[in-house]
Design a protein around this motif. Structure first.
Motif, PDB file in Angstrom:
ATOM      1  N   ALA A 200       0.829  -1.212   0.000  1.00 43.34           N
ATOM      2  CA  ALA A 200       0.000   0.000   0.000  1.00 43.34           C
ATOM      3  C   ALA A 200       0.858   1.254   0.000  1.00 43.34           C
ATOM      4  O   ALA A 200       0.529   2.253  -0.664  1.00 43.34           O
ATOM      5  CB  ALA A 200      -0.932  -0.007   1.211  1.00 43.34           C
ATOM      6  N   THR A 201       1.960   1.229   0.726  1.00 40.43           N
ATOM      7  CA  THR A 201       2.854   2.385   0.769  1.00 40.43           C
ATOM      8  C   THR A 201       3.515   2.621  -0.581  1.00 40.43           C
ATOM      9  O   THR A 201       3.634   3.772  -1.036  1.00 40.43           O
ATOM     10  CB  THR A 201       3.921   2.180   1.862  1.00 40.43           C
ATOM     11  N   ALA A 202       3.946   1.552  -1.219  1.00 40.25           N
ATOM     12  CA  ALA A 202       4.551   1.693  -2.549  1.00 40.25           C
ATOM     13  C   ALA A 202       3.561   2.326  -3.528  1.00 40.25           C
ATOM     14  O   ALA A 202       3.914   3.237  -4.297  1.00 40.25           O
ATOM     15  CB  ALA A 202       5.000   0.325  -3.054  1.00 40.25           C
ATOM     16  N   GLN A 203       2.317   1.863  -3.490  1.00 35.62           N
ATOM     17  CA  GLN A 203       1.292   2.420  -4.372  1.00 35.62           C
ATOM     18  C   GLN A 203       1.044   3.893  -4.073  1.00 35.62           C
ATOM     19  O   GLN A 203       0.947   4.720  -4.986  1.00 35.62           O
ATOM     20  CB  GLN A 203      -0.002   1.617  -4.227  1.00 35.62           C
ATOM     21  N   ARG A 204       0.956   4.214  -2.788  1.00 30.28           N
ATOM     22  CA  ARG A 204       0.658   5.591  -2.403  1.00 30.28           C
ATOM     23  C   ARG A 204       1.799   6.532  -2.771  1.00 30.28           C
ATOM     24  O   ARG A 204       1.568   7.641  -3.284  1.00 30.28           O
ATOM     25  CB  ARG A 204       0.371   5.656  -0.901  1.00 30.28           C
ATOM     26  N   LEU A 205       3.032   6.126  -2.525  1.00 29.94           N
ATOM     27  CA  LEU A 205       4.163   6.993  -2.847  1.00 29.94           C
ATOM     28  C   LEU A 205       4.311   7.177  -4.355  1.00 29.94           C
ATOM     29  O   LEU A 205       4.712   8.253  -4.815  1.00 29.94           O
ATOM     30  CB  LEU A 205       5.450   6.431  -2.239  1.00 29.94           C
ATOM     31  N   ALA A 206       3.989   6.145  -5.111  1.00 29.59           N
ATOM     32  CA  ALA A 206       4.015   6.290  -6.573  1.00 29.59           C
ATOM     33  C   ALA A 206       3.000   7.344  -7.009  1.00 29.59           C
ATOM     34  O   ALA A 206       3.287   8.172  -7.889  1.00 29.59           O
ATOM     35  CB  ALA A 206       3.730   4.945  -7.244  1.00 29.59           C
ATOM     36  N   ARG A 207       1.816   7.333  -6.382  1.00 25.91           N
ATOM     37  CA  ARG A 207       0.805   8.338  -6.719  1.00 25.91           C
ATOM     38  C   ARG A 207       1.241   9.730  -6.286  1.00 25.91           C
ATOM     39  O   ARG A 207       0.832  10.725  -6.904  1.00 25.91           O
ATOM     40  CB  ARG A 207      -0.535   7.991  -6.056  1.00 25.91           C
ATOM     41  N   GLU A 208       2.062   9.804  -5.261  1.00 27.88           N
ATOM     42  CA  GLU A 208       2.567  11.093  -4.793  1.00 27.88           C
ATOM     43  C   GLU A 208       3.702  11.625  -5.666  1.00 27.88           C
ATOM     44  O   GLU A 208       4.188  12.727  -5.439  1.00 27.88           O
ATOM     45  CB  GLU A 208       3.058  10.980  -3.347  1.00 27.88           C
TER      46      GLU A 208
END
Length: 250
Positions: free
Chosen positions: A24-32
């Motif tokens: 989930a963190t990897a996905q969120r940081l990619a979106r950021e």
């Protein structure tokens, strides 16, 4: 390091990225807008996730020095390190402790943080705005029966984070500890050695956090202005007031 820092996104490394909070963190940081590099033992899982979010992945076992060295050798820079890899094994009392389980928990949760942080600290300092994030646990604040091995590992992580924060004072690296309570991931399934029925009972009658909830907290911390350091964040579900204090309905 080559190229202009201003012309490219910040690079974030996420360990334990094959599932749960790490994924989930990897996905969120990619979106950021971060360039994300995923590390985990389950290579197929991180390869699939990396292809979905436009990231890179490399196999990583944080308990193995050679694996950590090989992973870090693939990086030419690092701005953010999210030490997420960890987990609990068993819920036996101390008098029945399996020391092999304790060793595994210490090696993953505590020494894994030390290995990755030591390896990438030069790059984090060189970035001019580095950030070490460690995913701890409410278990680092409250010991509970059956949790001694995991408690000890996470209490140790908390101590390391506090020391690191002091040692890096004056250098351009922030240090953040995120301590979640109950999060519905594979955590309990691993703790109970694949017993899905027992694992599901952990969350009966209450609404736990999701991996995305914790990822939100991590994203918040690493997107603050560089002079702002979120030292520590304890994140619990509304239904949880402590490590073992949980409201269950029905």
């Amino acid at each position: 390091m080559t190229g202009s820092r201003a012309s490219r996104p910040r690079l974030a490394v996420v360990t334990g990225a094959s599932s749960g909070i790490g994924a989930a963190t990897a996905q969120r940081l990619a979106r950021e807008g971060f360039e994300v590099v995923l590390g985990a033992r389950r290579a197929e899982r991180i390869e699939q996730l990396a292809s979905q979010i436009g990231a890179r992945s490399h196999p990583l076992d944080v308990t193995d020095d050679a694996s950590v060295e090989a992973f870090c050798a693939t990086l030419d820079r690092c701005d953010v390190l999210v030490n997420n890899a960890g987990g609990a094994i068993g819920l036996e009392p101390v008098e029945e402790a399996d020391l092999a389980d304790w060793q595994q928990m210490f090696d993953t949760n505590l020494l894994g943080v030390a290995r990755m942080t030591r390896a990438l600290l030069p790059a984090l300092v060189a970035s001019g705005d580095g950030h070490v994030v460690v995913v701890g646990s409410i278990a680092a604040h409250e010991p509970y029966p059956g949790g001694a091995g995991y408690n000890a590992a996470k209490f140790g992580v908390r101590a390391v984070v506090g020391v690191l924060r002091q040692e890096l004072l004056g250098r351009p690296v922030r240090v953040t500890e995120i301590d979640p309570g109950m999060v519905e991931t594979e955590f309990s399934l691993v703790r109970f050695r694949g017993d899905a029925e027992r694992a599901s009972r952990v969350y009966e009658g209450m609404t736990p956090l999701t991996p995305e909830d914790v990822a939100d907290c991590i994203a918040f911390a690493v997107t603050r202005p560089s002079h702002v350091n979120i030292d520590q964040m304890i994140v619990l579900a509304r239904d949880q007031a402590g490590a073992r204090t949980v409201h269950r309905r029905g």
